[in-house]
Design an enzyme around this catalytic site. Structure first.
Site: not given
Lengths: 503, 503
Positions: A267-268, A271, A297
């Protein structure tokens, strides 16, 4: 002004805004440092330093020097390049927003925020909403007053949404959220009657160091550039772009649940890919970051869900995960593993929610915020309304406010209008995925091969490189040819969970 | 001004100087980060950010706002507290120094410095002084001009010394350095005829992780507060105090020579204890750091030499070191180990020099700098003069300029007058040690027990806590009751090496 004067003023303006960027990079590093290993005893002085630098940036955004630049330079002026125009637009918005609040009211608000966060922490721990209620009431009242200063059109809440996702309104959200709710709620209901997958093997001991080794491999596959980043441990994971050459990922290790670190890192990492691949020409300007919370997001959720929870991704990586594990998967086939990591079960806590139920957590918060700012809901009624909505949409009820209305820090920090970004990001991601399918029909095969580079390049060309040069809805439109549309996410979830639960 | 006005202005002045401190803390963190693991690709943008913040601090030190504070507030004024007076004194000095250089000349100088450092690096690698010579000539000429702007008394070089060690002059240094030279040179000569200790066991493989574990134990014994610091790896080790609650040590591991990390950590730990124990009342002000280069070095050298190379210290710690090693010391007794780590041998490179010959390296640089700034030495003659002095004082001659006159970065960075601080620190340390012996007669016994807390407390009370509230020579005088005196260091070295080499 003649051309030469315009050039002179615009150069000075760009230097001025670079200085604001420089301060923000220093602030970013201090933030990262505090959360990854700064010595505890230095934290209070560090907060002072952060406070001083932040005020400086705030003051610069509303200074008479800034006012003069904004008055002298006109974005529509043909003599200004694209970057300068976007910068002016950005600074004008910031100027208007910050300048309209009387200085004293803003100072009081900052103090209130900081007090409220402290009280919220205690109230959450005790599960006692009444402690927090007077602070939340003041925060809502102040934010309403600010909204009055800023001005609003059809709906007060639109002004708040605009802070995080420019262009998105209550009108738009009502429509997409209703559609999502209409599709997800029955699906959740169906799943509750289906046979649950076996999952106990997920929770065997998985050594931290091995989780880290595996996470690093996955980041590598994603095309994360380690010479422009690093992976560190923290309590509340985040990614931070200091500049495109320095974009750091943080993660958290739970030896009883390796999914926290692995899906968290993916997830990160999503980003981080965004921030690493912003165009070089924006470096050192305030435009050199993601264009909105929602688009940001969309990148993290794209990787976490459409890549990380995809069966194809695990065809190769499951063997790798097994190598790093201590044998817990020896008796578990790939399909069974896939079903386990995609288990869906209504839960009380947003940040622990699965891919399917997550949007419902957001919709609940959206409906409450909208009600608060349209004077349809009073703060004192929040616990009751919260619990009723959880019962209605998810079929479960918090046993106390700590796991209910008090669970998130956002409201204590005065962030109203922020929550919808999470669900918007999810819908954007599904729309991007649909567009990508046309250009990369062999998406699943690439995932099987662990070759994610074409995926990254596709996203870089269409999303990452632009930084704040394009507005969120402009990117969506350019990439997909349409506006916000909940259909793609709803279809994806319906199809996916039909498979996972053999519905 | 009446009392109330004075109070108002002095409060504003303190806030203004706190802001400068805040910027410096942010700069310090960026410096640390760049040297301990910041991603390479972010370095160039980070340099821009550092440049912008540094200019800001520089501008603040010479701004019209600063000028107004300095004009309105008088340090001798009875209405001002001790901290404000010291602050005014500090800021006035900085103001005078920075304001006297015409802005254009200063900018040219910064560019020259940065170019010179690049050229120096290449010249050092090639061992070719002629490449660097024109840059060094310009640097010396510019510095002479600056010295003219700043003004000087008896000796131009005094003005440069004052930048790093306020109060120390050529008159003082000539005397102490002559005394040191007179004692050390014959001692070095004697040792060259004595039997050398066995040392080969020092260079066996010592795993990095184990070196780190041992270094951590030693820092702990020294009383370094890990909740106000951390230990990281770097290429050129340093300690940095961001604020007393955040003082970081860095070190370097050489698996073929564990001494690099261990003595390096003890040395930097000495610097760190200084910064960790500055009085709370100075936190957030520009006075919250070591008072001078020399006093700082006295703390690091005190620990490195008087503690770390002391036989008593190893009585307990040698067993610990053995535990962490892979067996290289199994056949080596404590006395033999002690002699090995105290071997003295003339060498070409300052930073690798032993405790005895180190001061000679500094004296050579001092004599050359003094000659340069008094027009007795020309830059073009430096290689010859350098080599002759090494021959005369140490009996060895560099085979090329890379290991001779080009070895240190200081001159390329325009730092003239800095080198003497190293030797001053050493003399201060010996004087402190003498004073400490009266208060802590069981010093060696405490070292044997690994109980270094009383030593740290003694130094904190007399040195650390004051930060910049006291000038270096004031501290020396208050602690020892006398001024600079080379006798104590000379006596210590004579006695110590008589023991190590059975002279």
């Amino acid at each position: 002004m003649n051309k030469e004067e315009i050039k002179k003023v615009s150069t000075a303006f760009k230097e001025y805004s670079s200085k604001m960027s420089a301060y923000n990079e220093a602030l970013g590093l201090m933030f990262w440092d505090l959360r990854t290993g700064a010595p505890k005893k230095g934290a209070s002085q560090r907060s002072e330093v952060i406070g001083m630098l932040s005020s400086e940036v705030f003051e610069m955004s509303t200074s008479s020097e800034m006012a003069a630049y904004l008055a002298k330079l006109t974005p529509v002026d043909g003599d200004l390049d694209e970057i300068t125009c976007a910068l002016l637009d950005e600074c004008q918005k910031e100027y208007d927003r910050n300048k309209k609040i009387p200085a004293k009211e803003y100072r009081d608000y900052v103090v209130l925020q900081s007090k409220a966060e402290g009280i919220w922490e205690e109230a959450k721990e005790k599960g006692d909403f009444s402690m927090f209620q007077p602070y939340l009431e003041k925060l809502v009242a102040t934010t309403k007053r600010f909204t009055d200063y800023w001005g609003y059109g059809e709906n007060k809440y639109d002004t708040l949404l605009d802070l995080y996702e420019p262009g998105v309104t209550v009108g738009v959200l009502d429509e997409v959220f209703n559609e999502l709710k209409g599709k997800i709620v029955p699906l959740v209901h169906k799943i509750s009657h289906a046979e649950a997958p076996r999952t106990e093997f997920l929770f065997d001991h998985f050594p931290k160091e091995k989780q880290k080794d595996f996470s690093l491999k996955v980041l590598e596959q994603m095309g994360y550039d380690f010479s422009a980043g690093r992976l560190d441990e923290t309590v509340h994971p985040f990614a931070i772009g200091l500049n495109p050459g320095d974009v750091r990922v943080t993660t958290k290790y739970d030896e009883k649940d390796w999914r926290t670190a692995v899906f968290g890192t993916i997830h990160e990492g999503g980003h981080a890919l965004y921030e690493q691949n912003i165009s070089e020409k924006l470096v050192g300007t305030p435009l050199c970051t993601g264009t909105s919370m929602g688009i940001h997001e969309s990148q993290s959720l794209f990787y976490e869900n459409f890549v990380g929870r995809n069966l194809s991704f695990w065809k190769k990586n499951y063997a790798l995960l097994k190598d790093f594990s201590t044998g817990q998967f020896d008796e578990v086939g790939l399909e069974e593993f896939y079903r386990a990591i995609n288990e869906s079960k209504p839960s009380l806590i947003r940040i622990e929610a699965d891919e399917l139920t997550y949007a419902l957590h957001i919709i609940i918060r959206y409906e409450i915020e909208k009600g608060l700012f349209n004077d349809e809901i009073e703060v004192k009624d929040l616990p009751r309304i919260w619990n009723e909505k959880y019962e209605e949409y998810l079929g479960i009820r918090p046993s106390n406010d700590g796991e209910g209305v008090l669970q998130d820090v956002h409201w204590a920090g005065g962030s109203f209008g922020y929550f919808p970004s999470y669900a918007l990001g999810y819908m954007y991601a599904a729309q991007f995925r649909e567009a990508m399918r046309e250009d990369i029909p062999n998406f699943d095969q690439l995932l099987e091969e662990g070759n994610l580079v074409p995926v990254k390049e596709w996203l870089t060309e269409r999303v990452h490189q632009w930084g704040k040069l394009k507005k969120p809805l402009e990117i969506l439109e350019d990439v997909t040819g349409e506006g916000l549309n909940a259909k793609y996410l709803a279809d994806y979830l319906t199809e996916k969970y039909a498979g996972v639960y053999s519905l």
